[in-house]
Every structure is written in structure tokens, then in C-alpha cells.
Write a protein that holds these residues in place. Sequence first.
Motif, mmCIF file in Angstrom:
data_model
loop_
_atom_site.group_PDB
_atom_site.id
_atom_site.type_symbol
_atom_site.label_atom_id
_atom_site.label_comp_id
_atom_site.label_asym_id
_atom_site.label_seq_id
_atom_site.Cartn_x
_atom_site.Cartn_y
_atom_site.Cartn_z
ATOM 1 N N ARG A 111 31.904 39.466 7.706
ATOM 2 C CA ARG A 111 32.198 39.113 9.088
ATOM 3 C C ARG A 111 32.113 37.629 9.155
ATOM 4 O O ARG A 111 31.213 36.907 8.600
ATOM 5 C CB ARG A 111 31.037 39.682 10.004
ATOM 6 C CG ARG A 111 31.434 40.034 11.400
ATOM 7 C CD ARG A 111 30.627 40.607 12.064
ATOM 8 N NE ARG A 111 29.263 40.008 12.242
ATOM 9 C CZ ARG A 111 28.183 40.000 11.733
ATOM 10 N NH1 ARG A 111 27.905 41.342 11.184
ATOM 11 N NH2 ARG A 111 27.223 39.306 12.235
ATOM 12 N N ASP A 160 31.354 35.503 11.384
ATOM 13 C CA ASP A 160 29.962 34.669 11.969
ATOM 14 C C ASP A 160 28.750 35.404 11.171
ATOM 15 O O ASP A 160 27.655 35.161 11.931
ATOM 16 C CB ASP A 160 30.186 35.104 13.484
ATOM 17 C CG ASP A 160 29.912 36.543 13.735
ATOM 18 O OD1 ASP A 160 30.169 37.291 12.859
ATOM 19 O OD2 ASP A 160 29.569 36.932 14.943
ATOM 20 N N GLN A 189 36.901 38.422 8.341
ATOM 21 C CA GLN A 189 37.318 39.180 9.457
ATOM 22 C C GLN A 189 36.695 38.917 10.638
ATOM 23 O O GLN A 189 35.451 38.492 10.752
ATOM 24 C CB GLN A 189 37.252 40.780 8.951
ATOM 25 C CG GLN A 189 37.938 41.137 7.762
ATOM 26 C CD GLN A 189 39.564 40.932 7.851
ATOM 27 O OE1 GLN A 189 40.067 40.868 9.102
ATOM 28 N NE2 GLN A 189 40.125 40.945 6.810
ATOM 29 N N ARG A 190 37.573 38.885 11.785
ATOM 30 C CA ARG A 190 36.708 38.654 13.183
ATOM 31 C C ARG A 190 35.575 39.759 13.076
ATOM 32 O O ARG A 190 35.789 41.100 12.566
ATOM 33 C CB ARG A 190 37.891 38.886 14.110
ATOM 34 C CG ARG A 190 38.854 37.640 14.240
ATOM 35 C CD ARG A 190 39.633 37.784 15.238
ATOM 36 N NE ARG A 190 40.575 36.532 15.551
ATOM 37 C CZ ARG A 190 40.381 35.894 16.728
ATOM 38 N NH1 ARG A 190 39.117 36.079 17.497
ATOM 39 N NH2 ARG A 190 41.153 34.891 16.884
ATOM 40 N N GLU A 246 35.111 41.862 15.794
ATOM 41 C CA GLU A 246 35.304 42.818 16.315
ATOM 42 C C GLU A 246 36.281 43.788 15.358
ATOM 43 O O GLU A 246 36.538 44.888 15.674
ATOM 44 C CB GLU A 246 36.442 42.465 17.542
ATOM 45 C CG GLU A 246 37.493 41.833 17.336
ATOM 46 C CD GLU A 246 37.298 40.093 17.661
ATOM 47 O OE1 GLU A 246 38.379 39.474 17.832
ATOM 48 O OE2 GLU A 246 36.187 39.845 17.438
ATOM 49 N N TRP A 287 35.661 43.746 11.849
ATOM 50 C CA TRP A 287 34.860 43.891 10.626
ATOM 51 C C TRP A 287 34.640 45.244 10.543
ATOM 52 O O TRP A 287 34.875 45.827 9.147
ATOM 53 C CB TRP A 287 33.854 43.022 10.877
ATOM 54 C CG TRP A 287 32.935 43.488 9.724
ATOM 55 C CD1 TRP A 287 31.609 44.193 9.519
ATOM 56 C CD2 TRP A 287 32.960 43.074 8.191
ATOM 57 N NE1 TRP A 287 31.187 44.434 8.559
ATOM 58 C CE2 TRP A 287 31.916 43.694 7.522
ATOM 59 C CE3 TRP A 287 33.672 42.647 7.472
ATOM 60 C CZ2 TRP A 287 31.861 43.780 6.032
ATOM 61 C CZ3 TRP A 287 33.857 42.337 5.922
ATOM 62 C CH2 TRP A 287 32.801 42.931 5.412
ATOM 63 N N LEU A 323 33.563 31.051 11.387
ATOM 64 C CA LEU A 323 34.241 31.646 12.326
ATOM 65 C C LEU A 323 35.267 30.704 13.212
ATOM 66 O O LEU A 323 36.398 31.392 13.441
ATOM 67 C CB LEU A 323 33.283 32.271 13.789
ATOM 68 C CG LEU A 323 33.908 32.897 14.844
ATOM 69 C CD1 LEU A 323 34.505 34.274 14.382
ATOM 70 C CD2 LEU A 323 32.936 33.290 15.979
ATOM 71 N N HIS A 354 37.844 30.259 10.590
ATOM 72 C CA HIS A 354 38.821 31.584 10.720
ATOM 73 C C HIS A 354 39.684 31.800 11.707
ATOM 74 O O HIS A 354 40.774 32.061 11.471
ATOM 75 C CB HIS A 354 37.869 32.846 10.684
ATOM 76 C CG HIS A 354 38.500 34.163 10.601
ATOM 77 N ND1 HIS A 354 38.916 34.846 9.277
ATOM 78 C CD2 HIS A 354 39.045 35.024 11.550
ATOM 79 C CE1 HIS A 354 39.608 35.859 9.528
ATOM 80 N NE2 HIS A 354 39.569 35.988 10.925
ATOM 81 N N ILE A 355 39.326 31.576 13.020
ATOM 82 C CA ILE A 355 40.197 31.593 14.297
ATOM 83 C C ILE A 355 41.195 30.722 14.098
ATOM 84 O O ILE A 355 42.619 30.825 14.373
ATOM 85 C CB ILE A 355 39.395 31.491 15.605
ATOM 86 C CG1 ILE A 355 38.429 32.711 15.728
ATOM 87 C CG2 ILE A 355 40.438 31.282 16.603
ATOM 88 C CD1 ILE A 355 37.486 32.282 16.867
ATOM 89 N N GLU A 385 43.810 31.982 11.533
ATOM 90 C CA GLU A 385 44.719 32.988 12.208
ATOM 91 C C GLU A 385 45.914 32.310 13.170
ATOM 92 O O GLU A 385 47.062 32.621 12.951
ATOM 93 C CB GLU A 385 43.938 33.784 12.981
ATOM 94 C CG GLU A 385 43.353 34.808 12.088
ATOM 95 C CD GLU A 385 42.452 35.932 12.922
ATOM 96 O OE1 GLU A 385 42.090 35.717 13.995
ATOM 97 O OE2 GLU A 385 42.094 36.975 12.433
#
Length: 517
Positions: free
Chosen positions: A9, A11, A39-40, A42, A44, A112, A115-116, A119
Motif C-alpha cells: 500500500r 502509504d 497501490q492506492r 483504496e 490495495w 503516497l 504514487h499519486i 498516476e
Amino acid sequence: MAKFVIAGRADCPYYAKTELLADYLQKNLPDFRIHKITQRPEVWEDWLKDVCEKNKWSHKNSPIIWRELLDRGGKGLLLGGYNEFLEHAQLYYDVTSSMTTELMMVIAQENLGAHIEKEQEEEGLKTCINPLQVWITSASAPACYNLIPILTSGEVFGMHTEISITLFDNNQAEEYLKSLVLETQDLASPVLRSVSICTKVEEAFCQAHVIVVLDDSTDKEVFTLEDCLRSRVPLCRLYGYLIEKNAHESVRVIVGGKTFVNLKTVLLMRYAPRVAHNIIAVALGVEGEAKAILARKLKTAPSYIKDVIIWGNISGNNYVDLRKTRVYRYESAIWGPLHYSRPLLNLIFDSEWIKREFVATLKNLTATGRQFGGILAAHSIATTLKYWYHGSPPGEIVSLGILSEGQFGIPKGIVFSMPVKFENGTWVVLTDLKDIEISEQIMTRMTSDLIQEKLVALGDKIHFQPYQSEHKDLVPHEEKNPVMSDADFLNQIPQTTFEKPQSLEFLNGFERKTVES
């Protein structure tokens, strides 16, 4: 070499600590490699569940680490989570991690955010990639309805090529096109970027990469074959002008249908000279009909029959050549591996059936167009497009309507169906095939009608006069079962009562068809 996959995940503080330890090992050990997946939060759990089900693993927390078996292949060997990876590093490499909890939390939030950003960058890149623009004319035709699912399946252009489809037709078809758009969107195709309609002529073919020209429908009355031929010119002139003006410079135009296919193709070439080299006519429909008839006779599958050659006028006076045709996987006393085949003419001993029933059946299909419906037209167009982009099957002969350059003794300047193969995004005429010479009589009959169609359509000739052979043995005993020409048929119909059928099917038939046996 050891390659570990570390997924977690975005975060997750334990993923952050695992990542730092893995980075250290990769930097200091020459044969240690890692691959990271985040992965985000929500998504994961669903992602982890899918991975575990696919590999038959049992793991519920972040991160998950497994080792890929590079030397042996396979699904990989599950190591576990953070604790298992830490123990592995201590046991095999005598390395441990001393990251504090506070630092773990800080790095987790940075992960996190990174990752955002990644994306968003990937989504931005996707919008910069222009999808393949596919335009379909006469989109209210049944062939379009059947063509759309094939195009959006990814089988034609490939699963990695996104497409945008524009349905082009007149204002009267707008409501139908709107419902077709909704139905297409319901497919939820991963390769379909968008689907839209166009009823404004001036906007047609804007930046088109592929244009599919289907049979056009018209309510205009015509009273003679000559009027029918000349009625093709205005629309082809308009399409040619719009293609030259609006389409992409590398546009590929494919003409399908069951009426005046060769004529429409040569007219489009005339009025769109810049892209004339990229305009072709689909002949696979006639080829498929011939294979199906032969398969029913041999009690086998049509797909097992290869190398049927269609010469001449795709939607009219053509010539079906079986001299190179072969049958695969045929159940008989002689059997072989999957690549083993036998000449078709060695398997059909009833030559009279070929000369009579086979010819008559094909002639009737061409004359009426009843079996050349939406499914066959769509499949023929899609298969030809697939070959055009990805190449035809190695060693297989494909029939295609192209502009003649004098191959096989065919006069230059007419669109003529002949044997080709597709490779490297184009086609090559198979002029090196042996024993496929066509008699002068048959060639003259086919080319005469095609030349006259073009001359009459352009107004250089007033009347269409079907070729009349001086010989009566083109098809054995043909005089006992004469075939009526277009002109003879039309002359028997009162001028005041004859109206053009909406699909023009019977105007395009009533022509002699032969088969080489």
C-alpha cells in the motif's frame, strides 16, 4: 541472480522500511535485484486478493514480497511480509534495518504522494497519445452494426491500440446512430476511447486514419443500368474531396459491400489521388462464400479450405479460381499432420458439379446479394483490415481489389481483384504464382465490363454493352442454360415501372460467372 518483487500500500510504513532495506541490498550486492509495486490504499485489498488468488498464495497484509524464479520460470516463490523479508536479509546477507517509526511514517506519506503524481503523469501521457481515428460511412447499414463489436474487440488493430469510432451518415439516420453510440459504449471495450456520430458533410473524415466505405442507400429513382452507374459518381467525388481535405495523410480507405465495389473504389482513387495508393476493395466476402459452398460439398469446415482466388469484379462478373485451392485436415484414407493439405480439385471428383451447381450457386449469390449480409460484410472488412495492419497468414493467398498496374495482363487503370499477400503494412501482388494464367477470352470478358462501367459512370460512354463472347464453350453446355445480361434484363422491364432497389443488389448481378477446374 535473485529478483524480489516488493508490493505494498502506497502509504504503508512497513512497505517504506522494506523498500529502504531492499534498495540497500540492491546497491551493495551485484546479483540482487528488486521490482517495486505500489497501490492506492483504496484499491490495495482488491489488488492483493487478485494476486493471491492467481498464484494460490495466502497473505493479507502490506507489504507482500515474493521471489521470481528467473532461472526456472513459474509463478514465483512467496516470501511473506515485512518480518519475513527482514529475517531473510539477516540470515542470508547479515543486514538489518534501523529505521525509526517516525521516519517510516514520513517516507510512507512521501510514497503516497509520489504514487499519486506518477498516476497523474501516466494519465496525462495517455491523453497525449492520439487514438486511431476510424470512420464508417453509411453507418446505418447492417454491416456497420456487425462491424463495431469486431473493431472494439482488439482483434483488428491490436489490444495496445486505442481507437475512436465516428459513425457518418445523413440527417435521417441521426436517431438510429445515437442509439448505436449508446449500445457501443455499453460494450465497455478497453480499446475504445470514444464513439461519436457525424451528419455534417463538411466535417467528414476529419483526421481519419481508417475509412470504411459501406454500401450507400439512396431514394433516388433510376431507370437504366447506365443511370445506376452514373449515380455512383457524385458521392464518390464528394468523398474523394473530403478525404483529400480532412483525412490524415496516411489514411487507409477500404471499400466493402455488395454493389459496384470495384467501380466505387476506382472513382475514389480518381477523386482522392493523394491517397489513391491506400484505397482497396474487399474481396474476402466472395472468397468466403465460395469456401462455404465447397465445404458443404466436402463435409468439412470452411476454415480448412485455403487459397481460393477471386479474379475480376468483386460484386459482379468475376472468376473463381480453384487451381491453387487446398484442403487441410480432411478426413479420408490419407491423413497427415495439421500442416498437411491436399489439392481441392483432387478431392472433388464430380467435375460437372463444379462447372454447373457450384457456378450457379455463386452466380445467384452475387446476383441477389441475399447471403452477403451484415455479418459476412463486417467480417470480410475486419479481416482485411487485420491483414493490412498485421500481415496475412504466411504462405496463404488472399484476394484483394486493387488498381491494376498491368499484372497478369490486366489493363491498367481499373480496380481488379487478384491474389496478394499482406506484409509490413502493405500488400504484394503474387505475380510469381505458377500455373494461374487466365485465358484471353475470360480476361477480356471481365476487363471489358469493368472498363465499360468506368466509362459509362464518367460519361465517356453512353450505353453499357455487356461483353458477348464469340465462343459458346466458356462453360460447358452454357447455351442450354443461358445467363441474361444486365442490358437484356433491363430492356425487358417497362421504363416507367423500373425503380432502383434501395440496395441495388439485382442491378449488380445477372452476369456470367466461371470457375477454373
